[in-house]
Enzyme design. Sequence first.
Site, PDB file in Angstrom:
ATOM      1  N   GLU A  79     -39.401 -21.943 -22.501  1.00 52.44           N
ATOM      2  CA  GLU A  79     -38.711 -22.055 -23.795  1.00 52.44           C
ATOM      3  C   GLU A  79     -39.685 -21.988 -24.975  1.00 52.44           C
ATOM      4  OE1 GLU A  79     -35.811 -21.605 -23.248  1.00 52.44           O
ATOM      5  OE2 GLU A  79     -34.859 -23.003 -21.854  1.00 52.44           O
ATOM      6  N   TYR A 125     -26.611 -44.587 -38.316  1.00 55.64           N
ATOM      7  CA  TYR A 125     -27.920 -44.224 -37.757  1.00 55.64           C
ATOM      8  C   TYR A 125     -27.914 -42.793 -37.216  1.00 55.64           C
ATOM      9  CZ  TYR A 125     -32.580 -45.335 -36.126  1.00 55.64           C
ATOM     10  OH  TYR A 125     -33.943 -45.351 -35.956  1.00 55.64           O
TER      11      TYR A 125
HETATM   12  O1  LIG Z   1     -33.352 -25.430 -18.514  1.00 53.75           O
HETATM   13  C1  LIG Z   1     -34.443 -24.874 -18.328  1.00 53.75           C
HETATM   14  O2  LIG Z   1     -34.718 -24.167 -17.348  1.00 53.75           O
HETATM   15  C2  LIG Z   1     -35.531 -25.108 -19.383  1.00 53.75           C
HETATM   16  O3  LIG Z   1     -34.936 -25.179 -20.652  1.00 53.75           O
HETATM   17  C3  LIG Z   1     -36.139 -26.450 -19.097  1.00 53.75           C
HETATM   18  O4  LIG Z   1     -35.584 -27.464 -19.491  1.00 53.75           O
HETATM   19  C4  LIG Z   1     -37.365 -26.523 -18.259  1.00 53.75           C
HETATM   20  O5  LIG Z   1     -38.086 -25.312 -18.259  1.00 53.75           O
HETATM   21  P1  LIG Z   1     -39.680 -25.314 -18.281  1.00 53.75           P
HETATM   22  O6  LIG Z   1     -40.113 -26.061 -19.534  1.00 53.75           O
HETATM   23  O7  LIG Z   1     -40.076 -23.879 -18.297  1.00 53.75           O
HETATM   24  O8  LIG Z   1     -40.124 -26.045 -17.065  1.00 53.75           O
HETATM   25 ZN   LIG Z   2     -33.571 -26.821 -20.438  1.00 53.10          ZN
END
Ligand SMILES: O=C(O)[C@@H](O)C(=O)COP(=O)(O)O
Ligand SMILES: [Zn+2]
Length: 214
Positions: A79, A125
Amino acid sequence: MTAILSEETKLRDEIAAVGKSLFDRALTFGSTGNISARLSNGDLLMTPTNASLGNLDPARLSRFTAEGVHVDGDKPTKEAFLHQCMYCQQKLSGAVVHLHSTYAVAVSILEDVDPDDVLPPLTAYYVMRVGSLPLVPYYPPGDTALANAVAEKAKNSHAVLLANHGPVVAGKTLRDAQYATEELEETAKLHLLLEGRRTRPLTPQQRNALLKTF
Ligand SMILES: O=C(O)[C@@H](O)C(=O)COP(=O)(O)O
Ligand SMILES: [Zn+2]
């Protein structure tokens, strides 16, 4: 040079500590979720792909230049584009947190939500920390089209909810991003707890007064 190194060391340690805290409280699971934070020279530190937030090695975090070039550390989160898009739209942000926190994910799957603002202003909040929560249409994780869709929604909001996936939240500091993500999760939980009951969310006037103050 020494000052820059110590700032980077501190931030690396903070990312690992925040990741562990979130993971230990079951706010994300397995190797889900990712965190990034910006150094004062514009470089970004990001969690590696397939890493558990509960067990991050500060020395192995991925580092990008301000121009988006991966210069060292492990292979970055898939990401990375999405995080970079958040910084582009939210210029004052110093950190971005993405989780698969259960209640926020549950809300991201509901059919009848307002895509411009998924959660009602249940508490002051929530309004102060999150404000509004647009829904980003579903794209597979790591898809560059997902990053573009996030960029569109993040123009006017530092928090977005990825459909059938989870929240992405930017903050001025890593602690700000962490606390806003936690507040979003608790509000998603309240929202689901209250489903089917008559509720009294903050009025538009009450909400706007808070947005003006914070
Ligand atoms: O959901 C997904 O696959 C990604 O958004 C995630 O949360 C974990 O992916 P990486 O940061 O590449 O491990
Ligand atoms: Zn994710």
